[in-house]
Write a protein that holds these residues in place. Structure first.
Motif, PDB file in Angstrom:
ATOM      1  N   PRO A  54      47.375  42.485  37.525  1.00 33.63           N
ATOM      2  CA  PRO A  54      47.281  41.080  37.125  1.00 33.63           C
ATOM      3  C   PRO A  54      48.652  40.510  36.748  1.00 33.63           C
ATOM      4  O   PRO A  54      49.416  41.138  36.015  1.00 33.63           O
ATOM      5  N   GLY A  55      48.953  39.331  37.273  1.00 34.71           N
ATOM      6  CA  GLY A  55      50.222  38.690  36.990  1.00 34.71           C
ATOM      7  C   GLY A  55      51.333  39.089  37.938  1.00 34.71           C
ATOM      8  O   GLY A  55      52.458  38.590  37.829  1.00 34.71           O
ATOM      9  N   SER A  56      51.054  39.986  38.884  1.00 32.87           N
ATOM     10  CA  SER A  56      52.068  40.421  39.847  1.00 32.87           C
ATOM     11  C   SER A  56      51.573  40.153  41.266  1.00 32.87           C
ATOM     12  O   SER A  56      50.375  40.164  41.531  1.00 32.87           O
ATOM     13  N   ARG A  57      52.492  39.922  42.177  1.00 35.28           N
ATOM     14  CA  ARG A  57      52.112  39.760  43.582  1.00 35.28           C
ATOM     15  C   ARG A  57      52.689  40.873  44.450  1.00 35.28           C
ATOM     16  O   ARG A  57      52.818  40.725  45.662  1.00 35.28           O
ATOM     17  N   THR A  96      51.177  30.726  40.622  1.00 36.79           N
ATOM     18  CA  THR A  96      49.730  30.548  40.573  1.00 36.79           C
ATOM     19  C   THR A  96      49.027  31.888  40.681  1.00 36.79           C
ATOM     20  O   THR A  96      49.348  32.703  41.545  1.00 36.79           O
ATOM     21  N   ARG A  97      48.051  32.103  39.797  1.00 37.12           N
ATOM     22  CA  ARG A  97      47.243  33.316  39.862  1.00 37.12           C
ATOM     23  C   ARG A  97      45.982  33.051  40.670  1.00 37.12           C
ATOM     24  O   ARG A  97      45.360  32.013  40.541  1.00 37.12           O
ATOM     25  N   ALA A 111      53.797  42.463  49.540  1.00 33.35           N
ATOM     26  CA  ALA A 111      53.922  41.198  48.818  1.00 33.35           C
ATOM     27  C   ALA A 111      52.754  40.297  49.207  1.00 33.35           C
ATOM     28  O   ALA A 111      52.357  40.241  50.379  1.00 33.35           O
ATOM     29  N   PHE A 112      52.198  39.578  48.233  1.00 33.75           N
ATOM     30  CA  PHE A 112      51.035  38.722  48.448  1.00 33.75           C
ATOM     31  C   PHE A 112      51.384  37.259  48.207  1.00 33.75           C
ATOM     32  O   PHE A 112      52.415  36.938  47.622  1.00 33.75           O
ATOM     33  N   ASP A 117      45.076  37.546  39.927  1.00 34.61           N
ATOM     34  CA  ASP A 117      44.452  37.091  38.690  1.00 34.61           C
ATOM     35  C   ASP A 117      43.569  38.164  38.062  1.00 34.61           C
ATOM     36  O   ASP A 117      42.956  37.946  37.021  1.00 34.61           O
ATOM     37  N   ALA A 118      43.504  39.332  38.712  1.00 30.18           N
ATOM     38  CA  ALA A 118      42.696  40.443  38.189  1.00 30.18           C
ATOM     39  C   ALA A 118      43.103  41.710  38.933  1.00 30.18           C
ATOM     40  O   ALA A 118      43.940  41.680  39.839  1.00 30.18           O
ATOM     41  N   GLU A 119      42.519  42.822  38.558  1.00 31.23           N
ATOM     42  CA  GLU A 119      42.742  44.070  39.282  1.00 31.23           C
ATOM     43  C   GLU A 119      41.796  44.105  40.482  1.00 31.23           C
ATOM     44  O   GLU A 119      40.584  44.202  40.322  1.00 31.23           O
ATOM     45  N   TYR A 120      42.355  44.025  41.674  1.00 27.82           N
ATOM     46  CA  TYR A 120      41.567  44.057  42.894  1.00 27.82           C
ATOM     47  C   TYR A 120      41.781  45.384  43.616  1.00 27.82           C
ATOM     48  O   TYR A 120      42.910  45.839  43.768  1.00 27.82           O
TER      49      TYR A 120
END
Length: 224
Positions: A54-57, A96-97, A111-112, A117-120
């Motif tokens: 979360p919070g990272s791309r 943006t999350r 890289a996304f 916004d969550a653990e996917y």
């Protein structure tokens, strides 16, 4: 002598080359680099489970990564393929999350488009690079040891400026590689074409843009 592992391969290269100048491991290494770049093998592919932060791309690539093949989102038991793009064409929302939909390979990371916004949960399928000096053996050496042998002998002849030998072993290397590649192509010939991932999975259409939007985990949870 049968070539069954890294040690017997080194010995065979020295025997065929009629010398051991201490550079044979380098010759094998350079031949393996060419095998890695040319061969698309079912046993040269693997899958790993990944999880977004979360919070990272970004997600760090596996150490043996060589080339991406596919990335799937696996939330709630579904496996929905994500869309690969080049780094310069990646839709980017760095502040943006949300639920990532697009991905690319940027240096040593996946890289996304969005900050997660969550653990996917994801599954990443990729082509791995052979490293026989570490693994000692692999299926290429087991099935077609001549790929390694002729490739290494070509490198040895290049170093010793034996042009005739380099040409001979290059031709033999290419023939062995093509024979092995033919077998690998046979393992894929029954595959059917898949539809565009944007037309399937957990998407909803956008009548204004004509595109598709994925619901985030929070949104899907609240709808459920």
């Amino acid at each position: 002598m049968a070539i069954v592992d890294y040690s017997t391969l080194l010995t065979a290269v020295a025997d065929y080359h009629h010398r051991d100048d201490g550079r044979i491991p380098d010759h094998v290494h350079f031949a393996e680099k060419r095998i890695n770049s040319s061969l698309f093998s079912r046993l040269g592919e693997t899958e790993v489970n990944l999880t977004t932060t979360p919070g990272s791309r970004y997600i760090t690539l596996p150490a043996d990564y060589l080339e991406p093949l596919a990335l799937w989102m696996t939330e709630y038991g579904n496996r929905t393929e994500m869309v690969f793009t080049t780094p310069e064409n990646l839709p980017l929302y760095p502040l943006t999350r949300g639920l990532p939909r697009y991905y690319t390979v940027d240096q040593g990371k996946l890289a996304f488009d969005y900050l997660a916004d969550a653990e996917y949960s994801m599954q990443f399928r990729y082509k791995l690079g052979y490293d026989i000096a570490t693994t000692i053996t692999n299926h290429v050496l087991n099935q077609f040891p001549q790929c390694y042998l002729y490739g290494a002998l070509r490198e040895a002849c290049v170093l010793s400026e034996d042009d005739a030998g380099a040409q001979k072993y290059e031709a033999l290397f290419q023939q062995a590689l093509e024979e092995l590649q033919k077998i690998e192509r046979g393992n894929r010939k029954l595959a059917t074409l898949a539809c565009d991932p944007a037309l399937t999975g957990n998407t909803r259409s956008n009548i204004f843009t004509g595109g598709f939007q994925w619901r985030s985990k929070q949104a899907r949870t609240s709808i459920a």
